[in-house]
Design a protein around this motif. Structure first.
Motif, PDB file in Angstrom:
ATOM      1  N   LEU A 512       0.723  -1.209  -0.079  1.00 31.78           N
ATOM      2  CA  LEU A 512      -0.177   0.050   0.167  1.00 31.78           C
ATOM      3  C   LEU A 512       0.798   1.239   0.020  1.00 31.78           C
ATOM      4  N   GLY A 513       2.214   1.088   0.367  1.00 32.04           N
ATOM      5  CA  GLY A 513       3.125   2.283   0.751  1.00 32.04           C
ATOM      6  C   GLY A 513       3.027   3.299  -0.778  1.00 32.04           C
ATOM      7  N   LEU A 514       3.355   2.419  -1.723  1.00 28.34           N
ATOM      8  CA  LEU A 514       3.573   3.119  -3.266  1.00 28.34           C
ATOM      9  C   LEU A 514       2.282   3.778  -3.550  1.00 28.34           C
ATOM     10  N   ASN A 515       1.159   3.293  -3.332  1.00 25.45           N
ATOM     11  CA  ASN A 515      -0.089   3.642  -3.697  1.00 25.45           C
ATOM     12  C   ASN A 515      -0.507   4.907  -2.762  1.00 25.45           C
ATOM     13  N   ILE A 516      -0.093   4.839  -1.480  1.00 25.43           N
ATOM     14  CA  ILE A 516      -0.452   6.143  -0.935  1.00 25.43           C
ATOM     15  C   ILE A 516       0.701   7.269  -1.168  1.00 25.43           C
ATOM     16  N   SER A 517       1.825   6.715  -1.483  1.00 26.28           N
ATOM     17  CA  SER A 517       2.640   7.737  -1.811  1.00 26.28           C
ATOM     18  C   SER A 517       2.434   8.588  -3.189  1.00 26.28           C
ATOM     19  N   ARG A 518       2.078   7.749  -4.002  1.00 26.81           N
ATOM     20  CA  ARG A 518       1.581   8.131  -5.396  1.00 26.81           C
ATOM     21  C   ARG A 518       0.445   9.299  -5.036  1.00 26.81           C
ATOM     22  N   ALA A 519      -0.364   9.024  -4.219  1.00 28.36           N
ATOM     23  CA  ALA A 519      -1.740   9.998  -4.047  1.00 28.36           C
ATOM     24  C   ALA A 519      -1.107  11.212  -3.500  1.00 28.36           C
ATOM     25  N   ILE A 520      -0.261  11.084  -2.473  1.00 30.66           N
ATOM     26  CA  ILE A 520       0.266  12.336  -1.780  1.00 30.66           C
ATOM     27  C   ILE A 520       1.064  13.143  -2.664  1.00 30.66           C
ATOM     28  N   ILE A 521       1.769  12.519  -3.706  1.00 33.10           N
ATOM     29  CA  ILE A 521       2.555  13.200  -4.845  1.00 33.10           C
ATOM     30  C   ILE A 521       1.702  14.128  -5.606  1.00 33.10           C
ATOM     31  N   GLN A 522       0.700  13.190  -6.006  1.00 38.49           N
ATOM     32  CA  GLN A 522      -0.422  13.817  -7.002  1.00 38.49           C
ATOM     33  C   GLN A 522      -1.182  14.937  -6.329  1.00 38.49           C
ATOM     34  N   HIS A 523      -1.572  14.821  -5.035  1.00 37.72           N
ATOM     35  CA  HIS A 523      -2.122  16.050  -4.487  1.00 37.72           C
ATOM     36  C   HIS A 523      -1.279  17.274  -4.242  1.00 37.72           C
ATOM     37  N   HIS A 524      -0.201  17.131  -4.496  1.00 34.71           N
ATOM     38  CA  HIS A 524       0.871  18.129  -4.482  1.00 34.71           C
ATOM     39  C   HIS A 524       1.199  18.627  -5.762  1.00 34.71           C
ATOM     40  N   GLY A 525       0.307  18.017  -6.801  1.00 36.24           N
ATOM     41  CA  GLY A 525       0.474  18.611  -8.101  1.00 36.24           C
ATOM     42  C   GLY A 525       1.791  17.807  -8.822  1.00 36.24           C
ATOM     43  N   GLY A 526       2.239  17.014  -8.411  1.00 39.80           N
ATOM     44  CA  GLY A 526       3.642  16.295  -8.913  1.00 39.80           C
ATOM     45  C   GLY A 526       3.226  14.858  -9.570  1.00 39.80           C
ATOM     46  N   VAL A 527       4.518  14.134  -9.785  1.00 37.11           N
ATOM     47  CA  VAL A 527       4.297  12.945 -10.194  1.00 37.11           C
ATOM     48  C   VAL A 527       5.382  11.995  -9.744  1.00 37.11           C
ATOM     49  N   LEU A 528       4.707  10.739  -9.374  1.00 37.10           N
ATOM     50  CA  LEU A 528       5.988   9.676  -9.076  1.00 37.10           C
ATOM     51  C   LEU A 528       5.952   8.528 -10.087  1.00 37.10           C
ATOM     52  N   ALA A 529       7.189   8.141 -10.330  1.00 34.97           N
ATOM     53  CA  ALA A 529       7.342   7.133 -11.339  1.00 34.97           C
ATOM     54  C   ALA A 529       8.644   6.399 -10.906  1.00 34.97           C
ATOM     55  N   PHE A 530       9.179   5.535 -11.942  1.00 34.23           N
ATOM     56  CA  PHE A 530      10.380   4.963 -11.599  1.00 34.23           C
ATOM     57  C   PHE A 530      10.901   4.407 -12.998  1.00 34.23           C
ATOM     58  N   GLU A 531      12.265   4.028 -12.782  1.00 37.03           N
ATOM     59  CA  GLU A 531      13.029   3.346 -13.744  1.00 37.03           C
ATOM     60  C   GLU A 531      13.649   2.309 -13.299  1.00 37.03           C
TER      61      GLU A 531
END
Length: 547
Positions: A512-531
């Protein structure tokens, strides 16, 4: 000329006449096979009369002062007249064609001063009979690739010579004939291409209009340029209503900045495509959840339009919400007994019931670790519920991301030490100011760094790097672990997806951590991604708009 002249009789009887008369046949050019293919490419044999060709033949006749002129093309068994001046008929057998000699010398004008005195032609029926050829001059029709396809020729019934100026004029006119033929071939190719394009566009239009998902062309500024019926049905607008607005105007305000950040990155050519879940506003006002996939079409250096594929996932989100509500209910029911269990275990470990024997201490420690894990899982599930219900609290202040990253690394070093992993922090920026919720970003950093620790080899190092792109601050968290398998990459940010992956390599985690993290970053108008690269490692990163 009578209808019984060799220009209009059958090919078989004319060929017999040539054989009986002993007239010389022209040799076959060494490149005959490719020459015939080149002639076929022009698709001109047996085509209709065209004034432009007739004008050139007439001009040749007048310049050279001859009563007859031909534009003749030679295939495998005949010469055919695209244009003729002073002659009847449309073709002769190749065996009779003086023009068949012209194609043997593609660089020269072929001349015969008096055919009766030339052993090659003295017995030719076209010399001994109508049209009583005496003088002949032919300029080869040479294609761009060097094949002689026929001749522009002038004919007289009296012997004579061709002056140099007339010879030059005949060559110039032969080039004009070839220019017309090239134009004809190009036009035919264009017509074929246009027909193919029309068919292709019709197929695309049918697929576009009947696609089960929304498809749209969107300008770089955000205007809807073209939309299909599925998108109109999804959002409740008519096509002409959508094309009078922008995607920004009907995007949910909480999702707009994340979308715009990805648009800016694509316009800056930092990424080629992107995909995100977002909410559109239906014409009636309610939110429509969609999976948006975007690519960008360029004209060299100029962006032309975005191609957006928009899939309605509202039903899926409703199902997920039902699951989440059930999990939330269970989690609320579990929170109190888990808290009590952790308290009791803590009391036992502290010796309140007397010193425990070594085996009991080990069992108590195991129970405490699992109780702690269950407590974190309950908290994560409750966080998810708050995020999806809009009750997740954010307290934004002006912060320096450099300080926050350093603090996160310091707090997680004891955890990293358990795995014998080092955490190194570096920043390209003296200050990295943002207007954000420090506690929530700390939650994201803790999740990314702890994940990197778990997936790093013993003795490995994690790099946490703060840098800047054109319009955002970026934090990279890089490990040198095994990388993420291909089959888990697409859903890595979905709920419990990480749990499925880590279950295969015993790294633990609720998923659940990455799902929560993505929601937090998106709420700040940002993007969470990976390579990631299997066998090399992974970099998870987030980007946030610059203050």
């Amino acid at each position: 000329m009578s209808s019984e002249s060799p220009l209009s009789t059958g090919l078989e009887s004319s060929a017999v006449a040539v054989a009986e008369a002993g007239a010389a046949r022209a040799p076959i050019p060494s490149n005959e096979a490719s020459r015939l293919l080149a002639l076929q490419a022009y698709d001109i044999m047996d085509s209709g009369q065209e004034a432009r060709y007739d004008d050139i033949a007439l001009l040749a006749s007048q310049i050279c002062r001859t009563p007859m002129a031909l534009i003749s093309l030679i295939n495998e068994d005949r010469q055919w007249f695209k244009s003729k001046i002073g002659l009847d008929g449309t073709e002769t057998p190749r065996d009779l064609a003086i023009c068949a000699h012209v194609i043997l010398e593609p660089d020269n004008v072929f001349t015969v001063a008096d055919a009766r005195l030339d052993h090659r032609f003295s017995a030719n029926p076209l010399v001994t009979g109508a049209p009583h050829i005496r003088f002949y001059a032919g300029a080869p029709l040479v294609s761009a690739d060097g094949h002689a396809l026929g001749a522009l020729c002038v004919i007289d019934r009296e012997p004579r010579h061709l002056p140099p100026d007339q010879k030059d004029a005949l060559l110039a006119l032969s080039r004009q004939v070839m220019a017309l033929m090239e134009e004809r071939r190009t036009s035919a190719a264009l017509r074929g291409a246009m027909q193919a394009l029309t068919r292709s566009e019709a197929l695309f239009r049918e697929a576009y209009e009947n696609a089960p998902i929304g498809i749209a062309l969107v300008s770089p500024e955000g205007e809807w340029l073209r939309v299909n019926q599925s998108l109109c049905d999804m959002l409740g607008y008519a096509a002409d209503e959508l094309t009078r607005t922008t995607f920004q105007a009907i995007t949910h305000p909480e999702d707009l900045e994340s979308d715009l950040l990805l648009v800016r990155r694509m316009l800056a050519r930092e990424i080629r495509t992107y995909q995100m879940e977002k909410r559109y506003l239906h014409r009636t006002g309610h939110a429509v959840w969609a999976l948006l996939s975007v690519s960008l079409v360029w004209d060299k250096l100029r962006p032309l339009y975005f191609i957006s594929q928009i899939q309605d996932i509202t039903e899926r989100k409703n199902i997920e919400r039902g699951k989440a509500e059930f999990l939330t209910m269970v989690s609320h029911e579990l929170r109190t007994p888990v808290t009590a269990l952790r308290g009791a275990l803590g009391i036992l470990a502290a010796g309140a019931a007397g010193e425990l024997p070594p085996k009991a201490q080990a069992l108590t420690a195991l129970a405490d670790r699992n109780a702690d894990r269950l407590h974190r899982l309950v908290n994560d599930i409750l966080d998810i519920e708050k995020i999806e219900s809009g009750a997740f609290a954010y307290r934004r202040t002006d912060i320096d991301l450099n300080q926050l990253v350093t603090q996160a690394a310091v707090e997680l070093r004891p955890y990293a030490d358990q795995y014998h992993v080092k955490i190194e922090v570096r920043s390209d920026l003296p200050r990295a100011f943002l207007h954000a919720d420090a506690d929530r970003l700390m939650q994201v950093l803790a999740n990314l760094i702890s994940n990197a620790v778990k997936h790093s080899p013993s003795g490995g190092t994690i790099d946490v790097h703060v840098t800047r792109t054109d319009q955002s601050i970026r934090v990279n968290v890089t490990d040198r672990g095994d990388g993420i398998p291909e089959e888990f990459r697409r859903d890595i940010f979905e709920k419990f997806a990480q749990a499925n992956w880590t279950a295969t390599n015993r790294k633990g985690g609720s998923g659940l951590g990455l799902n929560i993290s993505r929601a937090i970053i998106q709420h700040h108008g940002g993007v969470l991604a990976f390579e990631t690269e299997v066998g090399v490692g992974s970099t998870f990163y987030f980007e946030l708009p610059i203050l």
